[in-house]
Design an enzyme around this catalytic site. Structure first.
Site, PDB file in Angstrom:
ATOM      1  N   THR A 171       0.831  -1.209   0.000  1.00 43.18           N
ATOM      2  CA  THR A 171       0.000   0.000   0.000  1.00 43.18           C
ATOM      3  C   THR A 171       0.866   1.261   0.000  1.00 43.18           C
ATOM      4  O   THR A 171       0.639   2.186  -0.787  1.00 43.18           O
ATOM      5  CB  THR A 171      -0.879  -0.008   1.276  1.00 43.18           C
ATOM      6  OG1 THR A 171      -1.563  -1.252   1.316  1.00 43.18           O
ATOM      7  CG2 THR A 171      -1.866   1.124   1.286  1.00 43.18           C
ATOM      8  N   LYS A 177       8.187   2.964  11.139  1.00 42.41           N
ATOM      9  CA  LYS A 177       8.193   3.484  12.525  1.00 42.41           C
ATOM     10  C   LYS A 177       8.723   2.453  13.519  1.00 42.41           C
ATOM     11  O   LYS A 177       9.385   2.809  14.483  1.00 42.41           O
ATOM     12  CB  LYS A 177       6.814   3.970  12.958  1.00 42.41           C
ATOM     13  CG  LYS A 177       5.789   2.866  12.962  1.00 42.41           C
ATOM     14  CD  LYS A 177       4.401   3.366  13.253  1.00 42.41           C
ATOM     15  CE  LYS A 177       3.382   2.308  12.930  1.00 42.41           C
ATOM     16  NZ  LYS A 177       3.246   1.923  11.533  1.00 42.41           N
ATOM     17  N   GLY A 224       1.459   9.405   8.941  1.00 41.64           N
ATOM     18  CA  GLY A 224       1.251   9.290   7.483  1.00 41.64           C
ATOM     19  C   GLY A 224       1.592  10.530   6.700  1.00 41.64           C
ATOM     20  O   GLY A 224       2.758  10.925   6.602  1.00 41.64           O
ATOM     21  N   LYS A 269       5.230   5.990  17.465  1.00 40.39           N
ATOM     22  CA  LYS A 269       5.190   7.326  16.856  1.00 40.39           C
ATOM     23  C   LYS A 269       5.546   8.404  17.878  1.00 40.39           C
ATOM     24  O   LYS A 269       6.308   9.327  17.579  1.00 40.39           O
ATOM     25  CB  LYS A 269       3.806   7.572  16.246  1.00 40.39           C
ATOM     26  CG  LYS A 269       3.518   6.644  15.066  1.00 40.39           C
ATOM     27  CD  LYS A 269       2.056   6.682  14.679  1.00 40.39           C
ATOM     28  CE  LYS A 269       1.756   5.746  13.500  1.00 40.39           C
ATOM     29  NZ  LYS A 269       0.324   5.528  13.299  1.00 40.39           N
ATOM     30  N   GLY A 291      -2.869   5.422   4.686  1.00 37.23           N
ATOM     31  CA  GLY A 291      -3.421   5.428   3.328  1.00 37.23           C
ATOM     32  C   GLY A 291      -2.305   5.530   2.307  1.00 37.23           C
ATOM     33  O   GLY A 291      -1.253   6.117   2.562  1.00 37.23           O
TER      34      GLY A 291
HETATM   35  N1  HSE Z   1      -2.298   1.453  11.701  1.00 37.45           N
HETATM   36  C1  HSE Z   1      -2.041   2.848  11.762  1.00 37.45           C
HETATM   37  C2  HSE Z   1      -3.283   3.598  12.177  1.00 37.45           C
HETATM   38  C3  HSE Z   1      -1.558   3.423  10.462  1.00 37.45           C
HETATM   39  O1  HSE Z   1      -4.331   3.023  12.389  1.00 37.45           O
HETATM   40  O2  HSE Z   1      -3.180   4.811  12.316  1.00 37.45           O
HETATM   41  C4  HSE Z   1      -0.139   3.104  10.168  1.00 37.45           C
HETATM   42  O3  HSE Z   1       0.689   3.574  11.166  1.00 37.45           O
END
Ligand code: HSE
Length: 442
Positions: free
Chosen positions: A21, A116, A145, A216, A313
């Site tokens: 993706t 990450k 993102g 993060k 995304g």
């Molecule tokens: N799985 C993460 C989220 C996105 O739900 O924000 C990728 O870090």
């Protein structure tokens, strides 16, 4: 790098390793917007794509008019190619990704990654390697993102001392909590809906239990406080214990419940954690709905700044990767790689969770009889937990009712002692939940 006849750089050549993706999104952005990228910066040419799924690679190349001859299943074909200047690592995981990034940096190539997990666990070692080999290692896509927050904290806001970074860093949990809040869904219903819509994975543990957000906030805290914070240092709690009653009571008191990643510096220690929190309805983060992310940064000069957008995304994450590729390409063209190496020049201590001071909401199931409030008040007082308010809420059945206590600021250790002591009281059935209240005015 390709050269023109007069020896000026004509194109920076890149390889993208991993065509899932995120990798697919990155190549799509770089190819579809190649004209504006070339006009704004310099031409970028995808010279190699690497993926174990040959069919997926062939389909992507066909769609983007890239020659099939650039496809390989071996990352070494990219790293060993002397004409490739920048490697984009988007395979994820911490084993092969670490090997290939290390090999690329040692081969003198700049690297862009969305990884990450790897940056939160091994960022220090890889950034040092990039500095040693005088190349760039960029990782904007690893946090939130498409939102350009790493660059903002590292460069645009570098003139600030940061007192706090508070973010909604996980789209899956934000989607679930939004559904619980707006549709009255319980956690299980909201999770299945998120899974059906592709917002949550089949195994949602990483998102729901806060591990994704912990990585993060570890990365953001490391940058803001110039101190290596790894995800294992982040006190982490998930959202699976939040019930629709918590959501309803929060609403009554003027709060919404969000899963937040928080990093604070009090002049001595870094307080870094991920957990559900009640935040005031008027706070800018309270209006961040669905699967959106946002990061609210407080600095002594800028005051408050909020960054909002898509935290996941294909194209949004591809946008962040493309930005990093362009920055790396510019640095190559201008002979200025590794302007910003590792930002960690000190090692500040992490405040132990036991010492962290917060205001709490506590929901307690009790037998409805004389003396319950008095017994609870004594236990809380004995544990140095001061109450701000206490309310009797819904009746559970003929015998049992629920009480909600909002505390003043208390040490976490004292709160835990108080919850254990409450549980031991004969009049208490159980402590149903506790949630931190982050209600500082902004
Ligand atoms: N799985 C993460 C989220 C996105 O739900 O924000 C990728 O870090």
């Amino acid at each position: 790098m390709m050269k023109t006849n007069n020896n000026t750089p004509a194109a920076v050549q890149i390889a993208v390793i991993g065509l899932g993706t995120v990798g697919g999104g990155a190549i799509t952005v770089l190819c579809q917007n190649s004209d504006v990228i070339a006009a704004r910066a310099l031409p970028i040419r995808v010279k190699r794509v690497v993926d174990l799924d040959a069919q997926r690679a062939a389909g992507l190349c066909e769609k983007l008019n890239l020659p099939q001859s650039i496809i390989s299943s071996r990352w070494q074909d990219a790293v060993e190619d002397p004409e490739i200047d920048v490697i984009v690592e988007v395979i994820g995981g911490v084993t092969v990704a670490r090997d290939l990034i290390s090999a690329a940096l040692k081969a003198g190539k700049s690297v862009v990654t969305a990884n990450k997990d790897l940056m939160a666990a091994h960022g220090g070692e890889l950034l040092q390697m990039a500095a040693d080999h005088h190349v760039d290692l960029f990782f904007e896509a690893s946090v939130a993102g498409g939102i350009p927050v790493i660059q903002a904290v590292k460069e645009s806001l570098a003139g600030n001392r940061f007192s706090q970074i508070m973010g909604i860093l996980n789209g899956t949990t934000n989607y679930i909590l939004t559904m619980m809040c707006e549709k009255g869904a319980d956690f299980a219903q909201a999770l299945s809906e998120a899974q059906a819509l592709g917002f949550a994975e089949a195994d949602p543990t990483n998102d729901v239990e806060g591990y994704d957000a912990a990585r993060k906030i570890a990365i953001l805290a490391s940058i803001a406080y110039n101190s290596r914070v790894s995800d294992s240092m982040v006190a982490t709690e998930g959202i699976s214990q939040i019930s629709k009653w918590d959501i309803a009571y929060a609403d009554e008191f003027g709060y919404v419940i969000k899963s937040i990643g928080l990093a604070r510096f009090d002049g001595e220690m870094i307080d870094v954690r991920v957990h559900p929190a009640m935040i005031k309805k008027g706070h800018p983060l309270a209006s961040v709905r669905d699967s959106y992310n946002a990061v609210f940064v407080t600095g002594d000069a800028v005051e408050n700044a909020m960054f909002y957008g898509r935290g996941a995304g294909s194209l949004p994450t591809g946008s962040a990767i493309a930005g990093d590729v362009i920055a790396a390409a510019r640095n190559i063209a201008h002979g200025s790689r590794n302007r910003w190496g590792c930002t960690c020049y000190q090692q500040l201590p992490i405040r132990p969770l036991a010492d962290v001071v917060s205001k709490y909401y506590v929901r307690i199931q009790v037998y409805d009889r004389v003396g319950v409030f008095a017994a609870m008040a004594k236990v809380l007082g004995d544990c140095q937990v001061s109450m701000d308010s206490v309310m009797q809420k819904r009746r559970i059945d003929a015998e049992q009712t629920e009480i909600v206590v909002i505390t003043h600021k208390v040490r976490h250790e004292n709160l835990v002692k108080a919850l254990n002591a409450l549980t031991d009281l004969d009049c208490v059935v159980k402590v149903n939940n506790y949630i931190r209240v982050e209600d500082e005015d902004i």
